[in-house]
Design a protein around this motif. Sequence first.
Motif, mmCIF file in Angstrom:
data_model
loop_
_atom_site.group_PDB
_atom_site.id
_atom_site.type_symbol
_atom_site.label_atom_id
_atom_site.label_comp_id
_atom_site.label_asym_id
_atom_site.label_seq_id
_atom_site.Cartn_x
_atom_site.Cartn_y
_atom_site.Cartn_z
ATOM 1 N N SER A 136 0.831 -1.210 0.000
ATOM 2 C CA SER A 136 0.000 0.000 0.000
ATOM 3 C C SER A 136 0.861 1.254 0.000
ATOM 4 C CB SER A 136 -0.921 0.006 1.222
ATOM 5 O OG SER A 136 -1.844 -1.049 1.165
ATOM 6 N N LEU B 225 -1.020 0.566 -7.014
ATOM 7 C CA LEU B 225 -2.135 -0.368 -6.833
ATOM 8 C C LEU B 225 -3.106 -0.352 -7.998
ATOM 9 C CD1 LEU B 225 -2.856 0.147 -3.019
ATOM 10 C CD2 LEU B 225 -1.397 -1.544 -4.130
ATOM 11 N N ARG C 92 -5.259 -3.856 -9.742
ATOM 12 C CA ARG C 92 -6.658 -3.885 -9.291
ATOM 13 C C ARG C 92 -7.513 -4.631 -10.318
ATOM 14 N NH1 ARG C 92 -7.122 1.084 -8.067
ATOM 15 N NH2 ARG C 92 -6.742 0.802 -5.839
ATOM 16 N N ASN D 222 -7.888 -6.501 -5.061
ATOM 17 C CA ASN D 222 -6.498 -6.298 -5.469
ATOM 18 C C ASN D 222 -5.659 -7.445 -4.922
ATOM 19 O OD1 ASN D 222 -3.939 -5.271 -6.175
ATOM 20 N ND2 ASN D 222 -4.739 -3.187 -6.032
#
Length: 523
Positions: free
Chosen positions: A495, A500, A504, A510
Motif C-alpha cells: 500500500s 495499486l 486492481r 487487489n
Amino acid sequence: MLASSSTRLTQACRRSTLRPLLSTRTKHKATGKTADEKINYNRLSFQDVPDADHATYKRVTANDLESYKEPPRRVKMLVRDFIEDSLYNPHYGYFPKQADIFTAIEPVQFGKLKNLVQFEEVVARKYAEYGPDGEGPGRQIWHTPTELFKPWYGQAIAQCLVSEYLLKYFPYEDFIIYEIGAGNGTLALDILDYIQDRYPEVYDRTQYKIIEISENLAQLQRDKLCSKHACVEVTNESIFRWSKREPAPCFFLAMEVIDNFAHDMIRYDLRTLEPYQGLVTIDAHGDFSTYYTRVTDPLIAAFIALRRHLMHPPPLPRLLKASRTFRTFYANLPFAPNLSAPEYIPTRLLSLLRTLRSHFPRHRLLLSDFASLPNTIEGVNAPVVQTRYRNTTVPCTTFLVKQGYFDIFFPTDFLRLREMYEHILAQPLPRAEAEAPLGPSPLATSASPLALGGTFFSSYHPKNFRLSPDGVASAGGIPGGDLKSSVYTHAEFMSTYANLNKTRLRNGENPILNLYQNVKFLF
C-alpha cells in the motif's frame, strides 16, 4: 523421548493463500532406481535412539558433504547440516537439482480479470502449461510474488529503495544494491528497468550485486541481466562464506530467502531446563535417527545466549519454568517424556545477521518472508516439509526425508527477528574490523555540523534511530544515521510503495493486497 515418525501422505499444504494451485516446483525426472531405494527412511519405534555404533560414525557438516555425489552413510551431523545438505548440496540437493521457479512469460492483465477467482484460474492455467508429472518425483515448480505480479512487485521494491537513497545519499554516494537468492533474476530486472526509466540520474550511479549459491541460477542471472544492465555483477558464492567488506552505504535484499535457511533443533531437559542439541545419524542402510547431547556447538550456544539476553523465554509451560518441584513431579509421572517437544531455532539466520554486521556495516536491510505457515511438522517454529508427486503436493510429518527430494521451509517470528537484528547492529565490531576504513564520505569533509553526525546532536538521540558506523549524518541531515527497522504486513508495504491501480481487478479486489497474508517485511 519422542519417537521418530514415518512419513505419511496428507492433504496438500500451502506456502501462501494460493498454494494449492501454485505449490509445484520443477524437478528433473528420477532415473535408475537402486535396489535399496525405499519410501520410508525412518525407523518407526517407541525409542528415539540411534544404532549403538553411532558413536563411531564420522561427524560431518554440510560443507564437508559438498563433494559427495550421493547422500552419505554412517555419519552424524547437526540438524542444520542435515537440512542444509538436503536443500543445497550441489550434486543431489533440492535447489540445485530439483527446484525451478515458475516464470510467467507475459504479465497478467489484471484490469481485464473480473475477480480473485478468475485470477486464480488464470494462474492455474499457466501452471498447467508445464504439463503433467511423469513417474517418480513430480515437477517442483514454485511461485514468487515477483513473477505473479511482475513488473509491479519489483517496481514497488525499487520505489522503496530509491526513496531511501534519494533521502539519505544522493548525489554523494553510489546506489549499491546487494541481493541474495535472486532466483531467475526477474526481481533484479524489474528493479533496474524501473530505475532506468523513472530515475535515470539514479541509474547512472547504480551498482547491482547478486550473491547466488546456485551455479546454474548464477549463470541464468548473468544471461538475463548483464547484457541489458552493465551495472550487474553476479557472484556464485554462499553468503555464509562471504569475506569481502563493503565499506560504502548499500541496500541488502533478501526476498523469500530465509525460509529455506537451515535451523537447528533443541530440546530441554524437563528436570533441569538445560538445552540439548539435536543430531541426525545416518546408518549403513541410509536410515535416519536422532539423538541429543549437551550444547557444544558455538552457533547454537550463541543463539541461546542472545535469546536469553533479549529475554525471549524458552517455549516451555509456565509452571515448568517457575517451579522445580513441579518439574520433578511431572518428570516422575508414568510415560512422561524427559525432554520437551522439539524447537527449531534459526541459527543460520543468526549467521546472516552477523555477516551483515561485519561485512556490510553501512547496509540497510529489506527482507520479506513467511511469518506463519500451515501444516507444519511437530514442534515449536517447525517447518513445512513437502514435495510433489504425480500432480499432488505431499506434506510430511518429519524433516528426516530423503535428501534432495523435499522442500523444507520455516516461518519467521518477525518481531523477535527485529530485536535480534537491532541488537547485533548495536554491538561494536571486532577491533580489526573496526579499524578498517569504511571509505570517505563527502559529508565527512564538510565544515557544516553535518560532518559531526550523531555527535553534534549528542544531547538527544531518538530511540528509533541507530548511530551510523562512521558518525556521519545523511544527506538529508538525519542526525542518528539510519532509522531502526520496522515490521510491516505484505499489504501495508505494498500500500505504501506499489502502484495499486496496476493490479486492481474489475470488481475492485487487489490480489497484491489480498494474497500473501502470511508474509511480512522487515525494513
